[in-house]
Design a protein around this motif. Structure first.
Motif, PDB file in Angstrom:
ATOM      1  N   THR A  36       0.758  -1.110  -0.339  1.00  9.86           N
ATOM      2  CA  THR A  36       0.174  -0.086   0.070  1.00  9.86           C
ATOM      3  C   THR A  36       0.963   1.189   0.031  1.00  9.86           C
ATOM      4  OG1 THR A  36       0.020   0.249   2.440  1.00  9.86           O
ATOM      5  CG2 THR A  36      -1.772  -1.354   1.313  1.00  9.86           C
ATOM      6  N   ASN A  37       0.357   2.343  -0.376  1.00 14.34           N
ATOM      7  CA  ASN A  37       1.244   3.652  -0.457  1.00 14.34           C
ATOM      8  C   ASN A  37       1.008   4.405   0.971  1.00 14.34           C
ATOM      9  OD1 ASN A  37       2.595   5.736  -1.426  1.00 14.34           O
ATOM     10  ND2 ASN A  37       1.294   6.606  -2.900  1.00 14.34           N
ATOM     11  N   PRO A  69      11.896  13.305   3.518  1.00 12.93           N
ATOM     12  CA  PRO A  69      12.832  12.137   2.675  1.00 12.93           C
ATOM     13  C   PRO A  69      12.335  11.027   3.280  1.00 12.93           C
ATOM     14  CG  PRO A  69      14.341  14.005   3.067  1.00 12.93           C
ATOM     15  CD  PRO A  69      13.001  14.470   3.926  1.00 12.93           C
ATOM     16  N   PHE A  70      11.807  10.877   4.451  1.00 13.73           N
ATOM     17  CA  PHE A  70      11.461   9.485   4.907  1.00 13.73           C
ATOM     18  C   PHE A  70      10.131   8.974   4.285  1.00 13.73           C
ATOM     19  CE2 PHE A  70      14.095  11.093   8.473  1.00 13.73           C
ATOM     20  CZ  PHE A  70      15.007  10.144   8.457  1.00 13.73           C
ATOM     21  N   TRP A 105       2.389  11.004   5.354  1.00 14.19           N
ATOM     22  CA  TRP A 105       2.897  12.326   5.130  1.00 14.19           C
ATOM     23  C   TRP A 105       1.728  13.272   4.939  1.00 14.19           C
ATOM     24  CZ3 TRP A 105       6.627  14.951   6.839  1.00 14.19           C
ATOM     25  CH2 TRP A 105       6.915  16.286   6.303  1.00 14.19           C
ATOM     26  N   GLN A 106       0.628  12.841   4.184  1.00 15.87           N
ATOM     27  CA  GLN A 106      -0.597  13.559   4.153  1.00 15.87           C
ATOM     28  C   GLN A 106      -1.293  13.909   5.654  1.00 15.87           C
ATOM     29  OE1 GLN A 106      -1.439  15.461   1.641  1.00 15.87           O
ATOM     30  NE2 GLN A 106       0.359  14.630   0.973  1.00 15.87           N
ATOM     31  N   TYR A 161      -0.131  19.107  11.226  1.00 13.90           N
ATOM     32  CA  TYR A 161       0.735  19.959  11.662  1.00 13.90           C
ATOM     33  C   TYR A 161       1.147  21.149  10.868  1.00 13.90           C
ATOM     34  CZ  TYR A 161       1.373  16.393  15.173  1.00 13.90           C
ATOM     35  OH  TYR A 161       1.120  15.400  16.346  1.00 13.90           O
ATOM     36  N   GLN A 162       0.578  21.245   9.772  1.00 15.45           N
ATOM     37  CA  GLN A 162       0.928  22.497   8.850  1.00 15.45           C
ATOM     38  C   GLN A 162       0.737  23.870   9.509  1.00 15.45           C
ATOM     39  OE1 GLN A 162      -1.731  22.207   5.293  1.00 15.45           O
ATOM     40  NE2 GLN A 162      -3.466  21.729   6.262  1.00 15.45           N
ATOM     41  N   SER A 163      -0.104  23.999  10.439  1.00 18.12           N
ATOM     42  CA  SER A 163      -0.286  25.207  11.016  1.00 18.12           C
ATOM     43  C   SER A 163       0.406  25.327  12.306  1.00 18.12           C
ATOM     44  CB  SER A 163      -1.949  25.330  11.649  1.00 18.12           C
ATOM     45  OG  SER A 163      -2.344  24.215  12.317  1.00 18.12           O
TER      46      SER A 163
END
Length: 223
Positions: free
Chosen positions: A79-80, A108-109, A86-87, A93-95
């Motif tokens: 599976t991906n 990179p991981f 990452w999504q 945490y993008q904010s």
């Protein structure tokens, strides 16, 4: 610093409790000969998402025998999961204050395929320790059940299921501001990603404050 060495299992983006051991102990033994144990931090991490704590799990290949040494466990890419993880991290945490600063250290991981879980986790740990500017002595075990003399055995003590975790007199989680704490309050002992993205350069101080000074003489920075 606590006089004894400590023995830990490998962990995927380990929790704050796990990471605090790298400040509290001079030497950390990393278990490489145990049989793989399911439903542990060995291949999972817990982040704080919009709907609450969320587990992200690295799938592993199933061998001919259920009993495989951790050093031989291969990561599955049926599976991906890298994209999914990452999504999930971006969404959570993008904010956060330090996501933009640190995202390139971790991206990179989730772009390169690593063969073995133990090696993958070790590279993640090295990156986290470098961000924290920590350089502890880390040794790998050769044989299972051979616990070094005067060494605390924490292989099973730090566990994602509270009912299976063992009491830890050396750890008392220090609170810090989290992205969704207005919804859930403070969620202790999440992945190191939660600590780093929320606290950045203050992460070291949070870890230091999480070490129970009542039970330890000092921590590394106080030497």
């Amino acid at each position: 610093m606590i006089d004894q060495d400590i023995l830990l299992s490998t962990a995927y983006f380990p929790p704050v409790q796990y990471l605090s051991k790298f400040l509290a102990h001079q030497t950390i033994w990393m278990e490489s000969a145990e049989n793989f144990v399911k439903q542990t931090y060995r291949n999972r991490s817990i982040i704080l998402a919009a709907n609450g704590p969320e587990q992200i799990i690295v799938p592993v290949e199933k061998g001919r025998s259920q009993k495989q040494q951790i050093k031989d466990i291969r990561i599955s890419y049926d599976t991906n999961w890298q994209h999914i993880h990452w999504q999930a991290i971006i969404s959570a945490y993008q904010s956060s204050p330090f996501f933009e600063v640190l995202q390139d250290d971790f991206r990179p991981f989730f772009a390169k395929q690593h063969a073995f879980l133990l090696d993958f986790n070790q590279q993640i740990l090295e990156t986290v320790l470098a961000i924290l500017e920590l350089n502890p002595t880390i040794k790998q075990t050769v044989n299972f059940e051979e616990v070094p003399v005067d060494c605390l055995n924490y292989r099973e003590a730090i566990h994602p299921k509270p009912q299976k975790a063992l009491p830890d007199p050396f750890f008392k989680p220090k609170t810090y501001t989290q992205v969704f704490d207005d919804k859930f309050g403070f969620a202790p002992n999440l992945s190191c990603l939660d600590l780093l993205f929320n606290c950045g350069s203050e992460s070291y101080a949070i870890l230091l404050a999480s070490i129970s000074v009542r039970d330890s003489v000092s921590a590394r920075s106080q030497e």
